[in-house]
Design a protein around this motif. Structure first.
Motif, PDB file in Angstrom:
ATOM      1  N   ARG A  38       0.855  -1.049  -0.190  1.00 25.02           N
ATOM      2  CA  ARG A  38      -0.005   0.262  -0.158  1.00 25.02           C
ATOM      3  C   ARG A  38       1.064   1.064   0.399  1.00 25.02           C
ATOM      4  O   ARG A  38       1.954   1.459   0.862  1.00 25.02           O
ATOM      5  CB  ARG A  38      -1.100   0.187   0.902  1.00 25.02           C
ATOM      6  CG  ARG A  38      -0.091   0.216   2.412  1.00 25.02           C
ATOM      7  CD  ARG A  38      -1.487  -0.265   3.631  1.00 25.02           C
ATOM      8  NE  ARG A  38      -0.710   0.130   5.209  1.00 25.02           N
ATOM      9  CZ  ARG A  38      -0.911  -0.322   5.992  1.00 25.02           C
ATOM     10  NH1 ARG A  38      -2.742  -0.115   5.997  1.00 25.02           N
ATOM     11  NH2 ARG A  38      -1.003   0.116   7.262  1.00 25.02           N
ATOM     12  N   GLN A  39       0.379   2.801  -0.694  1.00 23.69           N
ATOM     13  CA  GLN A  39       1.422   3.781  -0.449  1.00 23.69           C
ATOM     14  C   GLN A  39       0.050   4.698  -0.057  1.00 23.69           C
ATOM     15  O   GLN A  39      -0.951   5.267  -1.029  1.00 23.69           O
ATOM     16  CB  GLN A  39       1.339   4.111  -1.381  1.00 23.69           C
ATOM     17  CG  GLN A  39       2.620   5.237  -1.827  1.00 23.69           C
ATOM     18  CD  GLN A  39       3.425   4.644  -3.547  1.00 23.69           C
ATOM     19  OE1 GLN A  39       3.379   4.433  -4.357  1.00 23.69           O
ATOM     20  NE2 GLN A  39       4.522   5.539  -3.253  1.00 23.69           N
ATOM     21  N   ALA A  40       0.564   5.524   0.987  1.00 25.37           N
ATOM     22  CA  ALA A  40      -0.112   6.791   0.779  1.00 25.37           C
ATOM     23  C   ALA A  40       0.174   7.817   0.144  1.00 25.37           C
ATOM     24  O   ALA A  40       1.494   7.449  -0.087  1.00 25.37           O
ATOM     25  CB  ALA A  40      -0.488   6.936   2.267  1.00 25.37           C
ATOM     26  N   PRO A  41      -0.685   9.070   0.305  1.00 27.05           N
ATOM     27  CA  PRO A  41       0.671   9.877  -0.316  1.00 27.05           C
ATOM     28  C   PRO A  41       1.797  11.142  -0.269  1.00 27.05           C
ATOM     29  O   PRO A  41       1.201  10.580   1.558  1.00 27.05           O
ATOM     30  CB  PRO A  41      -1.032  10.917  -0.083  1.00 27.05           C
ATOM     31  CG  PRO A  41      -2.684  10.600  -0.442  1.00 27.05           C
ATOM     32  CD  PRO A  41      -2.224   9.417   0.921  1.00 27.05           C
ATOM     33  N   GLY A  42       2.710  11.094   0.039  1.00 28.32           N
ATOM     34  CA  GLY A  42       3.047  11.157   0.017  1.00 28.32           C
ATOM     35  C   GLY A  42       4.105  10.665   0.211  1.00 28.32           C
ATOM     36  O   GLY A  42       5.188  11.245   1.254  1.00 28.32           O
ATOM     37  N   LYS A  43       3.772   8.993   0.674  1.00 25.45           N
ATOM     38  CA  LYS A  43       4.887   7.976   1.738  1.00 25.45           C
ATOM     39  C   LYS A  43       5.489   7.214  -0.125  1.00 25.45           C
ATOM     40  O   LYS A  43       4.819   7.064  -0.602  1.00 25.45           O
ATOM     41  CB  LYS A  43       3.923   7.744   2.214  1.00 25.45           C
ATOM     42  CG  LYS A  43       3.681   8.616   3.602  1.00 25.45           C
ATOM     43  CD  LYS A  43       2.737   8.049   4.525  1.00 25.45           C
ATOM     44  CE  LYS A  43       2.934   8.561   5.100  1.00 25.45           C
ATOM     45  NZ  LYS A  43       2.124   8.405   7.251  1.00 25.45           N
ATOM     46  N   GLU A  44       6.371   6.083   0.610  1.00 24.92           N
ATOM     47  CA  GLU A  44       6.620   5.567   0.242  1.00 24.92           C
ATOM     48  C   GLU A  44       5.340   3.982  -0.081  1.00 24.92           C
ATOM     49  O   GLU A  44       4.878   4.104   0.781  1.00 24.92           O
ATOM     50  CB  GLU A  44       7.687   4.865   0.579  1.00 24.92           C
ATOM     51  CG  GLU A  44       9.568   5.748   1.125  1.00 24.92           C
ATOM     52  CD  GLU A  44      10.754   5.019   0.901  1.00 24.92           C
ATOM     53  OE1 GLU A  44      11.824   5.809   1.421  1.00 24.92           O
ATOM     54  OE2 GLU A  44      10.656   3.693   1.784  1.00 24.92           O
ATOM     55  N   GLN A 119      -8.072   2.668  -4.369  1.00 21.12           N
ATOM     56  CA  GLN A 119      -7.941   3.229  -3.238  1.00 21.12           C
ATOM     57  C   GLN A 119      -8.769   2.529  -2.405  1.00 21.12           C
ATOM     58  O   GLN A 119     -10.081   2.539  -2.101  1.00 21.12           O
ATOM     59  CB  GLN A 119      -8.757   4.894  -3.884  1.00 21.12           C
ATOM     60  CG  GLN A 119      -8.302   5.731  -2.971  1.00 21.12           C
ATOM     61  CD  GLN A 119      -7.303   5.509  -2.190  1.00 21.12           C
ATOM     62  OE1 GLN A 119      -6.307   6.673  -3.053  1.00 21.12           O
ATOM     63  NE2 GLN A 119      -6.873   6.968  -0.842  1.00 21.12           N
ATOM     64  N   VAL A 120      -8.346   2.900  -0.822  1.00 20.06           N
ATOM     65  CA  VAL A 120      -8.759   2.297   0.078  1.00 20.06           C
ATOM     66  C   VAL A 120      -9.297   3.480   1.123  1.00 20.06           C
ATOM     67  O   VAL A 120      -7.766   3.746   1.666  1.00 20.06           O
ATOM     68  CB  VAL A 120      -8.927   1.455   1.101  1.00 20.06           C
ATOM     69  CG1 VAL A 120      -9.389   1.299   2.024  1.00 20.06           C
ATOM     70  CG2 VAL A 120      -8.071   0.278  -0.090  1.00 20.06           C
ATOM     71  N   THR A 121      -9.915   4.651   1.570  1.00 17.59           N
ATOM     72  CA  THR A 121     -10.528   5.827   2.174  1.00 17.59           C
ATOM     73  C   THR A 121     -10.404   5.154   3.480  1.00 17.59           C
ATOM     74  O   THR A 121     -12.116   5.167   3.114  1.00 17.59           O
ATOM     75  CB  THR A 121     -10.469   6.995   1.803  1.00 17.59           C
ATOM     76  OG1 THR A 121     -10.120   7.081   0.675  1.00 17.59           O
ATOM     77  CG2 THR A 121     -10.604   7.792   2.284  1.00 17.59           C
TER      78      THR A 121
END
Length: 124
Positions: A38-44, A119-121
Motif C-alpha cells: 500500500r502507498q499513502a500520499p507522499g509516502k513510500e 484506493q481504500v479510504t
C-alpha cells in the motif's frame, strides 16, 4: 507474463471491514508468491502481506497483524485481502504484486508484476 487487476476499494468508516480482490492471469500463478502493498500520499510503498503458493509461511506487516488476512484461490487465480477493524491510517492505494518464483518478500523491489491499485479510504 502476469497481469493483475485489483478491485474492492472504496470509502469506509473506521472499524469497518473490507475485502480486496486481485485477479491474476498468467501461466505461473499457481507457483507464484502473491503480495499486497500500500502507498499513502507522499509516502513510500509499504509491504502489507504476502502468501506463497503452498500452504504456510504467510507474512504480515506488524501494523496489520491480527486485523488483515491474505488468502488465495489457485483454481480461480485470485488473491484476497480481508481487512477488519480498519483505521484511518490504513488509508492508501493498495497494490497487488506477484513474484513468479521464490519466497515471500517484504521488499517492493522483490516483485516483478504489479496491478494498477485500488484506493481504500477510511474515515474517522
Amino acid at each position: 507474463q502476469v497481469q493483475l487487476v485489483e478491485s474492492g476499494g472504496g470509502l469506509v468508516q473506521a472499524g469497518d471491514s473490507r475485502r480486496l480482490s486481485c485477479a491474476a492471469s498468467g501461466r505461473t500463478f499457481d507457483t507464484s508468491v502473491m503480495a499486497w502493498f500500500r502507498q499513502a500520499p507522499g509516502k513510500e510503498r509499504d509491504f502489507v502481506a504476502a502468501i506463497p503458493w503452498r500452504v504456510g509461511s504467510k507474512r504480515y506487516a506488524d501494523s496489520v497483524k491480527g486485523r488483515f488476512t491474505i488468502s488465495r484461490d489457485n483454481i480461480k487465480n485470485m488473491v484476497y485481502l480481508q481487512m477488519n477493524s480498519l483505521k484511518p491510517e490504513d488509508t492508501a492505494v493498495y497494490y497487488c504484486a506477484c513474484l513468479p518464483r521464490g519466497e515471500p518478500s517484504t521488499r517492493a523491489d522483490g516483485y516483478n508484476y504489479w496491478g494498477q491499485g485500488t484506493q481504500v479510504t477510511v474515515s474517522s
